[in-house]
Each structure stands twice: as C-alpha cells, then as structure tokens.
Design an enzyme around this catalytic site. Structure first.
Site, PDB file in Angstrom:
ATOM      1  CB  ILE A 104      -9.280  -4.528  -7.377  1.00 44.20           C
ATOM      2  CG1 ILE A 104      -9.260  -3.692  -8.658  1.00 44.20           C
ATOM      3  CG2 ILE A 104      -9.612  -3.713  -6.156  1.00 44.20           C
ATOM      4  CD1 ILE A 104     -10.614  -3.076  -9.031  1.00 44.20           C
ATOM      5  CB  CYS A 105      -5.470  -1.769  -7.745  1.00 40.99           C
ATOM      6  SG  CYS A 105      -4.338  -0.411  -8.105  1.00 40.99           S
ATOM      7  CB  ALA A 106      -1.313  -2.431  -5.388  1.00 38.23           C
ATOM      8  CG  HIS A 125      -1.980  -0.597 -11.124  1.00 35.29           C
ATOM      9  ND1 HIS A 125      -0.773   0.017 -11.329  1.00 35.29           N
ATOM     10  CD2 HIS A 125      -2.949   0.275 -11.522  1.00 35.29           C
ATOM     11  CE1 HIS A 125      -0.990   1.230 -11.822  1.00 35.29           C
ATOM     12  NE2 HIS A 125      -2.303   1.407 -11.952  1.00 35.29           N
ATOM     13  CB  SER A 150     -10.027  -6.409 -10.969  1.00 39.69           C
ATOM     14  OG  SER A 150     -10.481  -5.602 -12.028  1.00 39.69           O
TER      15      SER A 150
END
Length: 188
Positions: A104-106, A125, A150
C-alpha cells in the site's frame, strides 16, 4: 488458520499497517509482525511506536512453508524495505510461490525493486508516480493475480477488507465489515 506476515520498519505509515492487521486478526487470521534487524520496537512516521513479535529472519524460519500473504505498509520506511536484500528475497519467494503480496501507498516501490510489477495492474500513492508511471490513479485497491496494491492511508480500510476477502472469503470479510459498521459506498 491462514497466516500473514507484516514487515514493519521505522517510518512505516501507521494507518496502513494497523488497519489491515487489525481487520485480518478480527477475521481469524494469524498475523505476525516482523521487524528488520535486532530491534523489535519500530516507530511510525507520526511517532507511534509498535512492538514487533520477531525479526524477519525468525518469522521466515517459523513458517518454512511460507505465509498466505505478505503485507508491506507504506510511509518513509519504504526506503529501508527497498534497500533490504532480505525483504526483496522474501517478496520474490512469496510471489514465485503464487501467494499474496500486498503493498500500500509507496510500498509498491518494493515490488518494483523485486522486479514483479512488469505487465501487472497496480496502484500506489501519487508521490511515487515518477517511478511507477503505470499506476492506476483512480483505483483505491487493485488485485492482479496474487498482487494486491492500494493507494494510501485513506484506502487502508478497503485494502484490509479486500485482503480479508481474499484470505478468508467474502462471508468473513462481510462479517468484519458489519462488525466495524463499515458503510456501503454510495458512490459519493
């Protein structure tokens, strides 16, 4: 009982780690929180300290058959995850075995480092789009085979519920969503 391995390092994004771990544990999944190196306490980007249960090496030796899912939260700590040969090896082994790899994210940058994003659908992200130009920016969670990605902290609940659905099934995920009073998306 399904088993998930979450790898946390200093600088992890708290919401992206705690939310899916909490949801998975509510769903009856055994989640092991592993840290890199000798320290068990890791501090998130907002200063919240969490206690890991073991080192990554110990976690891997406890489950020689592997985990059902590998969970990588984002945050500034992703730099440390990317630089760890132990983490990259773990990602590659998990992927090669066809087991879930969730980032998720980075954290999809770790999947890039491991060389497993080629030809795959994923999101991340917006801050990492230069390195991940094929990110699907309008998707909160993307499942492509055994990869689950995500966007970031704001999508952590949906990410965690998606992982629960993939690991314990739709009924289990819906039960957890109901228990936490997750409201259905009305498209607003």
């Amino acid at each position: 009982m399904p088993k998930v391995l979450a790898i946390l390092v200093d600088g992890f994004e708290e919401i992206e780690a705690v939310t899916p771990i909490d949801l998975l544990r509510r769903a009856g999944v055994e989640v092991t929180i592993a840290t890199l190196g000798d320290t068990r306490t890791v501090t998130g980007r907002c200063g919240i300290a969490l206690q890991g249960e073991c080192s990554l090496g110990d976690a891997l030796s406890r489950e020689p058959g592997g985990y059902d899912c590998l969970l990588l939260p984002g945050g500034p700590g992703v730099k440390t995850l990317r630089e760890s040969t132990e983490v990259i090896k773990t990602v590659n082994q998990q992927h090669a075995a066809g087991r879930l790899v969730a980032a998720i994210c980075a954290a999809p940058l770790v999947l890039l480092e491991a060389g497993i994003l080629e030809g795959r659908r994923y999101t991340a992200h917006g801050s990492v789009v230069e390195e991940l130009p094929n990110t699907l920016p309008d998707e909160a969670v993307v499942v492509d085979g055994n990869l689950v990605t995500s966007r970031g902290a704001g999508t952590a609940l949906q990410f965690g519920l998606t992982l629960a659905e993939l690991i314990v099934g739709t009924d289990g995920a819906q039960r957890i969503a109901g228990e936490i009073h997750q409201m259905p998306d009305k498209g607003n």
